[in-house]
Structure formats: C-alpha cells, structure tokens
Design an enzyme around this catalytic site. Structure first.
Site, mmCIF file in Angstrom:
data_model
loop_
_atom_site.group_PDB
_atom_site.id
_atom_site.type_symbol
_atom_site.label_atom_id
_atom_site.label_comp_id
_atom_site.label_asym_id
_atom_site.label_seq_id
_atom_site.Cartn_x
_atom_site.Cartn_y
_atom_site.Cartn_z
ATOM 1 N N SER A 194 0.876 -1.079 0.057
ATOM 2 C CA SER A 194 0.036 -0.237 0.045
ATOM 3 C C SER A 194 0.944 1.220 -0.083
ATOM 4 O O SER A 194 1.725 1.488 -0.942
ATOM 5 C CB SER A 194 -0.951 -0.057 1.306
ATOM 6 N N ASP A 415 -9.156 -4.804 -5.774
ATOM 7 C CA ASP A 415 -8.844 -3.566 -5.235
ATOM 8 C C ASP A 415 -9.130 -2.470 -5.742
ATOM 9 O O ASP A 415 -8.519 -2.049 -6.967
ATOM 10 C CB ASP A 415 -7.304 -3.484 -4.694
ATOM 11 N N HIS A 471 -7.451 -5.410 -1.182
ATOM 12 C CA HIS A 471 -6.365 -4.682 -0.596
ATOM 13 C C HIS A 471 -6.121 -4.977 0.847
ATOM 14 O O HIS A 471 -6.841 -4.675 1.730
ATOM 15 C CB HIS A 471 -6.667 -3.181 -0.783
#
Length: 494
Positions: A194, A415, A471
């Site tokens: 991320s 995601d 995610h």
C-alpha cells in the site's frame, strides 16, 4: 522495560584503504552486538497460545533519528525453513500508520486468530499455514513513530514525512544488521504494501547508495517486493474511474461522459467544470456504497465496532491483566472482515500480551490501534504530524532499473483503493523490455491471476495480479500469494 542500547554506525569508506584499526573496531562492534542478542527479547510463548511457540520470535526497540528520539518496535521471526540461507526481508506495513502486527495476524505472519474458538474476551491464536516465514527470515517493523508500538520521546520527534520516514527505516536496518551479524550474508529484500509504494523505493535507493559509498554494514541487497502499492498518487487515484467501469460498476455511457467532461482528471477537478462535477456525483451514487478494499465484499457499518466510542472507552479503561471485566454485548459481530480486526485490539492491549512482547513501559498508557488514522494518506488533506512530501516514486523505480535488482509488484485485482490499472500504467511508463507478455499464472491447476515480466540489463520486474484479491492481496488470497512468493524467490516463472 527500556529499549536496548544500539551501536552507533560509522561509514565504511575507510575499508577501501584497508584501515586495519577501523576494521578491528568494526569486528569488535559485531562481537559486542552479538552478545546483546543473547540477552535480548526472545519470546517463547504468547497469551492465547498453548505451549511454546513453534517458531523463533524476537522483539525489541531500535532508536533512530536525532538522539535516538524515535523508538521503532520490531518483530523478528526466523525462517522456519533454513534461516542461515533463506532470504532476509524487512517488511513495512502501509497507511502510513498501520501496525506490523496487523500484517502478521491477518496476512503473512506465522500466527493468526483461531476465530472458531475465540471470543472477544478470550482471543485464541492459531498457526497460519501460509506464513511467508516458512521460506524467509522477516523483520516486521512498526514505522513511523505513532505506528503500532513505536513511539517518540518528544512531541517534535513525532513530526515526520516521507523522506524522514525512509531514512529512519534505513537507519533501523543498518543498526539491526549490526546487532544481527549472522544475517549479513543472507540475500536481502525490502517488502511493503500500500503506502509503502511511496516509502519503500526510497529506502531501496538509500541501500544501494550506502553500499556504493561504503556505508556499513554492507547490505546484500537483491531486490524488493511491493503489494497493491501507491506509487503515483495522482495516476493511481485517477485509475479508480476506469477500473470501476471495467468491472461493470459504471455503464459505458456514464464512463464516457465522465471521461470526456473531466478530461481524465477526477481528483483535482476545476470547480468551474460543472459537467465534470455533475458526472462525478453520478459516479459516487454508483460506487459510494461499494467496499473499496475488495469490491465483492459487503460494505459494513463499523460505527458500532472499530469506530465505536463505547468500544474505545472500554478499551482505555480496561484492566489489561484480565478480560473478565469486559461487557461487549453492544459490540455487534456482523460477519464482516472488519469484525476480525476487533480481536487484535483486544489482544494487543492486554497487559500480559505487552509483557510477553516486551513492550516498553513508556508505552504503558498508550492505546494500541491497528491503524493510526492520524497518519493516513488522503489525497485531499494532510495529517498534522505526517507530511506527504513525495507524491510520485516512479523516478525511483526508473533509477533502480539501472541496478542489479529484482522486483516483484503484485495487486489484488478487486482492489479499488489502488487499482491494478494504475500500477500497470506506471510500470509501462518505465519503458522496460517485455520478456513475457500478459498471461495467466496457476496455483493448484487453477488460474491464480495474470502476470507480465519485464527487464532492463540486470534489472527485472515481475508484475502479478491475484484473481479475486483485495487490498492487500495476502489477506484475501493467502495460498496463492504464498505460492507466488516461493516461485519468485526461486526465480521460477509464474
């Protein structure tokens, strides 16, 4: 319990001149540091675990920054395979501000919660059969200060930015390796997810620069791996609109109108562009209630769970020596993924857990949170203590493409936070040679995702999607991600 003293490092550029006294001094530091480990923070068992841990866990603090005012907490888990030869990975969780413990418990660590036999009053731990520590030594780091169990000794030391955060992580790595000299020869990889798509490449560049100028200890850097990374903040965020159209959440007509009226810019919109604003309002009606981390999972109401004022008041007033005083009847379990995160809040704030992990006594009155939202990256606002001063790390990847380096970039293809379309766009902008074009890769005779491989001289980059992943990918597709790691580390084609 106070943090261990850490050795101060000096550049090794004198080695080029074979400065024997300095070499002997450096050997002395390594010997002294190795003795520190023997009296360090070996964790033999954990609350919620029956018996001794079946893996080697060490925890501790390393001071970085001016006067070591920033105390970074780490979990080191030795490889369950061959720790002497298996790779060493420094793993950074995203946010910024999300705890390494979250990655351990919910993604790639060796233990997780046994939900079938757990209650909020008594969380029980279980083995993760797909732990990445089965094939690698991993240092999980809480960074920056304010993340997980890491803290700063002064209020000023909490104030940081992308550049300073990357330097602190690099400083941590060097000090940790001096304290753990037996891992100096292991192949080293930096891993992150991320937001670490911003900080990670900066750290990698510092490692290469440090090796080139003789800054010790020399790190046996082989490459890096990034999952669902934020890389180009503008492009990655703008990729959400074409992504949601591609997966059927927007009609062709809505997408076409929005693209034409907004000119492909959906974040920094001209306030006078009424057509674009109107189109984006239509888009929001279509996707506003979609769960962004994984678009197929329900968007749950967390007002009575993680964000509940009642829950937090009880957490702060908790006698951490016992769970029996908890009365959580008003905390509703909805069958959502977020409900699983509740167990980490309860477990990590227990006094016996903190004692087992050797958490610094200065942290005693601070509440552990899975993600410190005061540090989070938002495209439209800036946190008080964290300045997002680097908005695009594509130039860092372009620089690393001139090194002897391997890269693995992977994305869950469901995601919406950082869609794989944005990731593919910046990878294509590197103008690398395509070695293997888009094709499926397999696990257990099923399509696990799709992959491409690129190269430039001694640099090679593998991009992979995880079919159905969110995610971040290992939380949703643990078996597939573990197999992906094994193949990539072995240099086998996905």
């Amino acid at each position: 319990m106070k943090p261990r003293s850490q050795s101060h490092l000096q550049p090794l550029s004198l080695f080029n001149g074979f400065n024997i006294p300095f070499l002997l001094f450096y050997v002395f530091i390594l010997l002294v540091s190795s003795k520190l480990i023997e009296s360090g923070f070996m964790v033999k068992t954990l609350p919620g675990w029956l018996g001794d841990l079946p893996f080697t866990l060490e925890t501790g603090y390393v001071g970085v920054g001016e006067s070591n005012d920033v105390q970074l907490f780490y979990y080191f888990i030795e490889s369950e395979g061959n720790p002497k030869n298996d790779p060493l990975i420094l793993w950074l969780t995203g946010g910024p501000g999300c705890s390494a413990l979250s990655t351990i418990l919910y993604e790639i660590g060796p233990f997780t919660f046994n939900y079938a036999n757990s209650t909020l009053e008594k969380p029980m731990l279980d083995i993760n059969p797909h732990s990445w520590t089965k094939v690698a030594n991993i240092v999980f780091l809480d960074q920056p200060a304010g993340t997980g169990f890491s803290y700063a000794k002064t209020l000023d030391a909490y104030i940081t930015n992308d550049t300073l955060s990357s330097m602190h992580a690099y400083d941590f790595l060097r000090k940790w390796l001096v304290d753990h000299p037996k891992f100096l020869n292991n192949p080293f990889y930096l891993g992150g997810e991320s937001y670490m798509g911003i900080v990670g490449p900066m750290i990698i560049q510092e490692i290469y620069k440090g090796n080139e100028v003789g800054e010790g200890p020399k790190i046996n850097i082989k490459g890096y791996m990034l999952g669902n990374p934020l890389t180009d903040t503008s492009s990655d965020c703008n990729s959400r609109i074409p992504f949601v159209h591609r997966v059927g959440l927007l009609s062709d007509q809505i997408y076409k109108s929005t693209k034409e009226n907004c000119h492909g810019e959906y974040i920094n919109v001209n306030p006078d562009n009424n057509r674009c604003i109107n189109d984006l309002q239509v888009v929001d009606k279509c996707i506003g209630r979609i769960n962004k981390p994984q678009i197929l999972e329900p968007a749950c109401d967390t007002s009575n769970t993680l964000k509940s004022d009642l829950f937090r008041r009880r957490l702060r007033s908790l006698d951490k020596a016992s769970m029996d005083i908890w009365s959580l009847t008003q905390v509703q379990i909805q069958g959502c993924r977020d409900d699983h995160y509740l167990f980490s809040y309860v477990w990590a704030n227990r006094r016996d857990v903190r004692e087992a992990l050797h958490i610094d006594e200065e942290f005693d009155k601070i509440e552990w949170v899975r993600c410190n939202e005061t540090l989070f990256f938002y495209i439209d606002k800036e946190p008080i203590s964290y300045t997002h001063n680097v908005l695009n790390t594509v130039p860092y990847h372009r620089h690393l493409a001139n090194k002897n380096c391997r890269a693995l970039v992977y994305s869950g293809d469901h995601d919406m936070v950082h869609p794989y379309l944005g990731t593919m766009k910046w990878i294509e902008s590197l103008n690398l040679l395509v070695v293997n074009d888009w094709r499926p890769w397999f696990f257990d005779k099923q399509v696990a995702g799709y992959t491409m491989k690129y190269s430039h001289h001694e640099y090679n980059l593998t991009f992979a999607t995880l079919k159905g992943g969110g995610h971040t990918a290992p939380e949703y597709k643990p078996k597939e991600c573990f197999n992906m790691l094994i193949m990539w580390l072995a240099n086998d084609a996905l």
